[in-house]
Write an enzyme that holds these catalytic residues in place. Structure first.
Site, PDB file in Angstrom:
ATOM      1  N   SER A  22       1.006  -1.264  -0.155  1.00  0.00           N
ATOM      2  CA  SER A  22       0.085   0.006  -0.053  1.00  0.00           C
ATOM      3  C   SER A  22       0.942   1.394   0.219  1.00  0.00           C
ATOM      4  CB  SER A  22      -1.008  -0.142   1.601  1.00  0.00           C
ATOM      5  OG  SER A  22      -1.984   0.973   0.954  1.00  0.00           O
TER       6      SER A  22
ATOM      7  N   ASP B 297      -1.287   1.328  -4.514  1.00  0.00           N
ATOM      8  CA  ASP B 297      -2.049   0.256  -4.959  1.00  0.00           C
ATOM      9  C   ASP B 297      -3.103   0.687  -5.525  1.00  0.00           C
ATOM     10  OD1 ASP B 297      -2.706   0.512  -2.381  1.00  0.00           O
ATOM     11  OD2 ASP B 297      -3.188  -1.480  -2.259  1.00  0.00           O
TER      12      ASP B 297
END
Length: 581
Positions: A146, A305
């Site tokens: 992330s 992401d």
């Protein structure tokens, strides 16, 4: 096994990956660094795993990825041949080693006879979620950390509905992963051999096409792109959203889109930002500069992401201001519900899903349209789980799901937070208000005037090491055993303890059950509707404090927020000091 034994085992492995072998030679003699690499196994938890890239059992590398994948493979194999045939879709982001780790996962699964589909290049997490559903696969894997720093990577697992695995299933996978004693002995066949057998299939454009079609279906007023010229500045912050966001906006007819050149291409080091996280206002630095040059109506930023979206708009002083996740969520939600209602397409049993630490403005908005709002624990997997539950029971029709940490879902063709969907809708909402001669900031103030001036804040306290862990425990124990009677000069009227699923109405000495999975979270409501919440992180040595107030004006709510957070943190500091002695 001691860390030294683990280290020796790796060192003596004949065919150890060359790069990792070199790394171990570099670390020779640095006892502290070696201990950190080997003192434990990288934990595979309910959200998968995340860690620094490097050599050792406590690092992300091909061997720890094989171990996680072998555990997932064992879980799938236990479900039978049909599950193996349906297979697993694998996506990855722009981080160091992401393509290698994705292929390593594919080889591990395919060696066990499980069909795998690997994307031909980096893709957003929500597109992986969509692909699992589109291909009727049994599961999914996304290699991402992330918005963690560049030295990190991670691995997340998805179920056949395209949602992150719920705790019950995740626990079974964790059990299978932990049963593997030696990650170095997992054998995998060669990539080409597995491709020849058809067990590794490369996917890409076909999925992109259908995903883009689905993205355009969330638009309530597709005609707006023809009627209003919206100036958009977009930054993918070196991640996966560049192509899909541009494709989506183009498909909807928004042509005036400028991408921040310096942040357009994937960059594993995220060179232009301290943190590639749209929650951090500093991540908007380049976008704001470009926005000022272009006089843009809206700035949008996605994390690497592409599951989180941040937006910035001009305030009443003409300066770009980054909206909070709660504010963006309220704007998107109000637009969806009000415009669907006007068109007569808002279902009577529509439902809004949000997490327990997300603002109550969402509930107020939903309620004004006759819709229920259901709270879930923090983490979008719980929202995905609820969508699945309501889909099966028919009790509710999903309309919108969101969390304060910049995660939103509009169309349930994906089952994880989707920054691509949210980006497209945010631009449409901006066009909708621009047509009426209003900015998004003015629209937000109108919402506050209608529903109340809600304001939220978040503070994190990091307490490292053994003493830190004890202090975090002491903070929660103190609030649990002696709940505060007053905060910010207001009486505490309700205490919620999610670890025991219990709500206590303090003024009535009454208890109620909370119908949610157990979690180490405490939440307190004050007599004026304000609340605060304590939540220790599952992955880091820190505890998060959430604050929420409702005032009569922007200034009033800011003031209330400052008083509440100051008062709570003062209490916390006293507990920390008393345990440090």
């Amino acid at each position: 096994m001691t860390w030294r034994k683990s280290y020796e085992r790796w060192k003596q492995t004949e065919h150890l990956d060359l790069e990792l072998k070199e790394r171990l030679i570099e670390l020779e003699g640095d006892e502290q660094a070696l201990e950190d690499c080997f003192y434990k196994d990288l934990e595979f938890g309910t959200g998968g795993m995340r860690g620094e890239i490097g050599a050792g059992t406590n690092r992300m590398n091909i061997y720890t990825v094989r171990k996680a994948s072998a555990g997932f493979a064992a879980y799938i194999s236990k479900q039978g041949e049909e599950a193996k045939k349906r297979g697993v879709v694998i996506a990855y982001d722009s981080r160091h080693k992401s393509p290698e780790f994705a292929m390593e996962a594919a080889k591990t699964l395919a060696t066990q006879g499980i069909q795998t589909y690997v994307f031909d290049e980096l893709r957003p997490t929500p597109e992986l979620s969509f692909a699992v559903r589109q291909l009727n696969a049994y599961g999914g894997i996304v290699v991402t950390a992330s918005h963690n720093p560049p030295e990190y990577n991670g691995y997340k697992v998805y179920g056949d509905d395209g949602g992150q695995l719920p705790p019950k299933e995740a626990d079974i996978v964790i059990e299978q992963v932990n049963a593997i004693e030696n990650e170095l002995t997992i054998t995998v066949d060669e990539e080409n051999k597995l491709k020849e057998k058809g067990l590794i299939k490369i996917i890409g454009e076909d999925i992109d096409k259908v995903y883009t079609e689905k993205l355009t279906s969330i638009s309530v007023h597709p005609e707006l792109s023809e009627e209003v010229d919206v100036k958009v500045v977009f930054t993918p912050l070196h991640g996966t959203a560049n192509k899909p966001v541009r494709r989506g906006l183009e498909a909807l007819g928004y042509k005036n889109v400028t991408v921040v050149k310096e942040q357009e291409l994937p960059d594993s080091n995220f060179s232009t930002v301290t943190s590639p996280n749209p929650e951090e206002h500093a991540a908007f630095e380049y976008a704001i500069k470009l926005g000022e040059e272009q006089n843009a109506d809206i700035l949008i930023a996605t994390d690497p992401d592409a599951d989180r979206l941040g937006i910035a708009v001009k305030n009443d002083q003409g300066k770009y201001t980054v909206l909070t996740g709660n504010q963006t969520g309220a704007l998107l939600l109000h637009y969806l519900l009000s415009e669907k209602k006007k068109q007569g397409i808002l279902p009577d049993n529509g439902v809004v899903l949000k997490t327990i630490v997300t603002s109550e403005i969402g509930r107020a908005v939903a309620s004004s349209f006759g819709l229920d709002t259901i709270d879930t624990l923090t983490g979008f997997k719980f929202i995905g789980e609820k969508i699945k539950e309501y889909e099966a029971s028919g009790q509710y029709t999903f309309q919108f799901g969101y969390e304060e940490s910049y995660g939103y879902l509009i169309g349930d063709f994906a089952r994880d937070k989707d920054a691509i969907q949210a980006a497209l809708l945010a631009v449409e909402v901006c066009a909708f208000y621009k047509k009426q001669g209003m900015s998004l900031y003015e629209a937000l103030i109108n919402l506050f005037n209608e529903y109340g001036f809600y304001r939220e804040g978040l503070k994190s306290l990091t307490l490292k090491g053994k003493q830190g862990a004890e202090q975090i425990e002491a903070i929660l124990a103190s609030f649990r055993q002696n709940p505060p009677q007053k905060m910010a000069g207001k009486q505490v009227v309700t205490a919620e303890d999610y670890a025991v699923s219990k709500r206590t109405l303090l003024t009535e000495s009454k208890e109620e059950a909370i119908d949610l999975p157990k979690s180490n979270v405490l939440k307190y409501f004050l007599e004026d509707g304000s609340w605060f919440c304590l939540r220790p992180s599952g992955t880091e040595p820190k505890v998060k404090f959430y604050f929420a107030v409702k005032g009569s004006s922007l200034e009033d709510s800011e003031k209330r927020l400052a008083v509440l957070s100051e008062d709570v943190m003062k209490t916390v500091d006293e507990i920390v000091e008393s345990t440090a002695k």
